[in-house]
Enzyme design. Structure first.
Site, PDB file in Angstrom:
ATOM      1  N   ARG A  16       0.847  -1.207   0.000  1.00  0.00           N
ATOM      2  CA  ARG A  16       0.000   0.000   0.000  1.00  0.00           C
ATOM      3  C   ARG A  16       0.878   1.251   0.000  1.00  0.00           C
ATOM      4  NH1 ARG A  16      -3.642  -3.179   3.606  1.00  0.00           N
ATOM      5  NH2 ARG A  16      -2.302  -2.603   5.351  1.00  0.00           N
ATOM      6  N   PHE A  54     -12.002  -4.272  -4.066  1.00  0.00           N
ATOM      7  CA  PHE A  54     -11.825  -5.079  -2.855  1.00  0.00           C
ATOM      8  C   PHE A  54     -11.061  -4.216  -1.820  1.00  0.00           C
ATOM      9  CE2 PHE A  54     -11.560  -7.922  -6.572  1.00  0.00           C
ATOM     10  CZ  PHE A  54     -12.652  -8.751  -6.347  1.00  0.00           C
ATOM     11  N   ASP A  83     -16.282  -2.509  -2.343  1.00  0.00           N
ATOM     12  CA  ASP A  83     -16.240  -3.717  -1.515  1.00  0.00           C
ATOM     13  C   ASP A  83     -17.672  -4.175  -1.294  1.00  0.00           C
ATOM     14  OD1 ASP A  83     -13.805  -4.995   0.369  1.00  0.00           O
ATOM     15  OD2 ASP A  83     -15.841  -5.515   1.019  1.00  0.00           O
ATOM     16  N   CYS A 128      -3.910 -13.586  -2.510  1.00  0.00           N
ATOM     17  CA  CYS A 128      -3.489 -14.071  -1.190  1.00  0.00           C
ATOM     18  C   CYS A 128      -3.783 -15.567  -1.046  1.00  0.00           C
ATOM     19  CB  CYS A 128      -4.156 -13.266  -0.070  1.00  0.00           C
ATOM     20  SG  CYS A 128      -5.947 -13.273  -0.148  1.00  0.00           S
ATOM     21  N   ASP A 135      -7.308  -6.411  -5.216  1.00  0.00           N
ATOM     22  CA  ASP A 135      -6.814  -7.185  -4.058  1.00  0.00           C
ATOM     23  C   ASP A 135      -7.934  -8.088  -3.520  1.00  0.00           C
ATOM     24  OD1 ASP A 135      -5.346  -8.131  -1.931  1.00  0.00           O
ATOM     25  OD2 ASP A 135      -5.594  -6.331  -0.708  1.00  0.00           O
ATOM     26  N   ALA A 186     -17.818  -6.784  -6.773  1.00  0.00           N
ATOM     27  CA  ALA A 186     -16.752  -6.223  -7.600  1.00  0.00           C
ATOM     28  C   ALA A 186     -16.932  -6.629  -9.065  1.00  0.00           C
ATOM     29  CB  ALA A 186     -15.409  -6.721  -7.093  1.00  0.00           C
TER      30      ALA A 186
END
Ligand SMILES: C[S@@+](CC[C@H](N)C(=O)[O-])C[C@H]1O[C@@H](n2cnc3c(N)ncnc32)[C@H](O)[C@@H]1O
Length: 401
Positions: free
Chosen positions: A213, A230, A252, A341, A301, A281
């Site tokens: 970030r 997101f 989001d 992730c 993300d 999204a």
């Protein structure tokens, strides 16, 4: 229990080799046989087929991760003292070696030799997450150790929710475990400030993306239009606005996350340049692409679309769709920040997916940052591949001509 009375678990050659290289986990498929009765959370001894002692750890016959190794020492007492010492070491690593201040991941499971335990520190509050039946038995000892090791921590909040708890057959609990009744605080991250509400997702805040970030800030110029998909509580969006973007749109699906994101915009004095959209999204991006909208910067993300290996194909399709649509929304010559992730998607697979999405969108991508991953306070233990999960790539995007 005396180690002589501990049940014995025999593992196959592949699991034994992995333990030999430093792995801390044995999956059910690597277990050959169990000698004695094992209940979830019991300490067991682990042996090769040939009877060579490998270590001792927590077992859970109901979980896919059947053994979480704690020690390779036959005599070590698995309890309060050992955990206190490891928490101290983990904390020293962040503070003395990495130079973190008062906001950091204090314990990252196996990478700190504390399998099934995660602790994030947000100033005076520590957020504790336990995902193994063995560690669960010691949670009060762990909370005491955290406050002892870091005197600035006044509250240990138990954020014991989520899929991994259910998989271990553990109840979901969200409450102050030790210390003052508190679950909200404000943290500083680069030039931005964030409200962290521990009743939010995961431990309350995604510390793993912190350096990424902050890295975004240097690409932001006045006059830019930024899209953060997101966004959770405004993560990348707030950094973009603080760095000077003229207009930031953030999406989001969680109304609670967006509510905190709006508070964060006010806290940073950038509410007039931020617009939040609560919704899916996929739909929001499709609609934007349909209207021909363009942004100087697009950040993607998403949550982990691949939770299990068996979901790889389906999850990769979701990543592909998000990236394909996201790329269409980037202006020619703009920036795409894209992350995953999912632990089961390695860097090469992620890159291959991005390349395929770019080909379909008719874009050339140039990497503008070195390969980025999780923040260093989420250490990657080389021997334990499960400790590496985050990929975050920054691309300059151009039309293919
Ligand atoms: C990994 S987190 C994002 C973290 C954020 N970028 C940050 O820096 O704090 C993923 C976010 O995606 C949101 N989410 C999950 N599925 C979604 C969907 N289909 N549409 C929109 N948001 C979604 C979750 O609510 C969560 O806030």
């Amino acid at each position: 229990m005396n180690s002589a009375e501990e049940p014995k678990v025999v593992v196959d050659a592949q699991a034994a080799r992995a333990i030999g290289k430093g792995a801390m986990i044995v999956f059910k498929k690597g277990v050959v046989r169990v000698e004695g009765k094992v209940r979830p959370g019991d300490v067991v001894e682990v042996y090769t087929r040939g009877g060579v002692f490998l270590g001792r750890g927590f077992a859970n016959p109901n979980s896919n991760i059947m053994i979480r190794l704690v020690t390779r020492d036959r005599e070590a007492e698995i309890g309060k003292e050992l955990f206190r010492e490891r928490i101290r070491k983990a904390n020293d690593y962040r503070k003395k070696f990495l130079g973190y201040g008062t906001v950091y991941r204090m314990v990252y499971g196996e990478a700190d030799y504390l399998p099934g335990l995660i602790v994030d520190r947000f100033n005076e509050i520590a957020s504790l997450q336990i995902s193994s039946a063995g560690m669960e038995r010691f949670k009060l000892d762990v909370a005491e150790a955290i406050m002892e090791v870091e005197k600035g921590v006044e509250t240990v909040f138990e954020k014991n929710t989520g899929r991994s708890r259910r998989r271990e057959g553990l109840p979901e609990i969200e409450r102050v475990l030790l210390g003052r009744e508190k679950w909200r605080t404000i943290i500083q991250e680069g030039r931005a400030r964030f409200i962290v509400d521990l009743r939010g997702q995961k431990t309350g805040f995604f510390l793993d993306q912190r350096e990424n970030r902050i890295a975004l800030e240097k690409y932001i110029r006045p006059g830019m239009r930024v899209l953060d998909v997101f966004t959770y509580t405004g993560g990348f969006a707030i950094h973009a606005a603080v760095a000077g973007a003229d207009e930031v749109v953030a999406v989001d699906k969680s109304p609670q996350a967006i509510k905190t994101a709006e508070e964060n915009a006010k806290l940073n004095d950038v509410a007039d340049r931020l617009r939040f959209i609560t919704g899916s999204a996929f739909q929001v991006m499709e609609d934007m692409a349909g209207r021909g909208e363009k942004f100087d910067v697009v950040v993607l993300d998403p949550p982990a679309f691949v939770q299990h290996e068996k979901d790889l194909k389906r999850g990769l399709r979701a990543y592909f769709n998000v990236n394909y649509t996201g790329m269409k929304l980037v202006k020619n010559g703009g920036l795409l920040v894209t992350a995953s992730c999912s632990q089961h998607v390695d860097m090469q697979t992620f890159k291959d997916m991005v390349i395929a999405a770019a080909a379909k969108a008719g874009k050339f991508l140039k990497m503008v940052e070195p390969y980025r991953t999780q923040a260093p306070d989420h250490p990657i233990l080389m021997a334990s591949k499960d400790t590496e999960y985050l990929k975050c790539l920054f691309f300059h995007v151009e039309d293919m001509r």
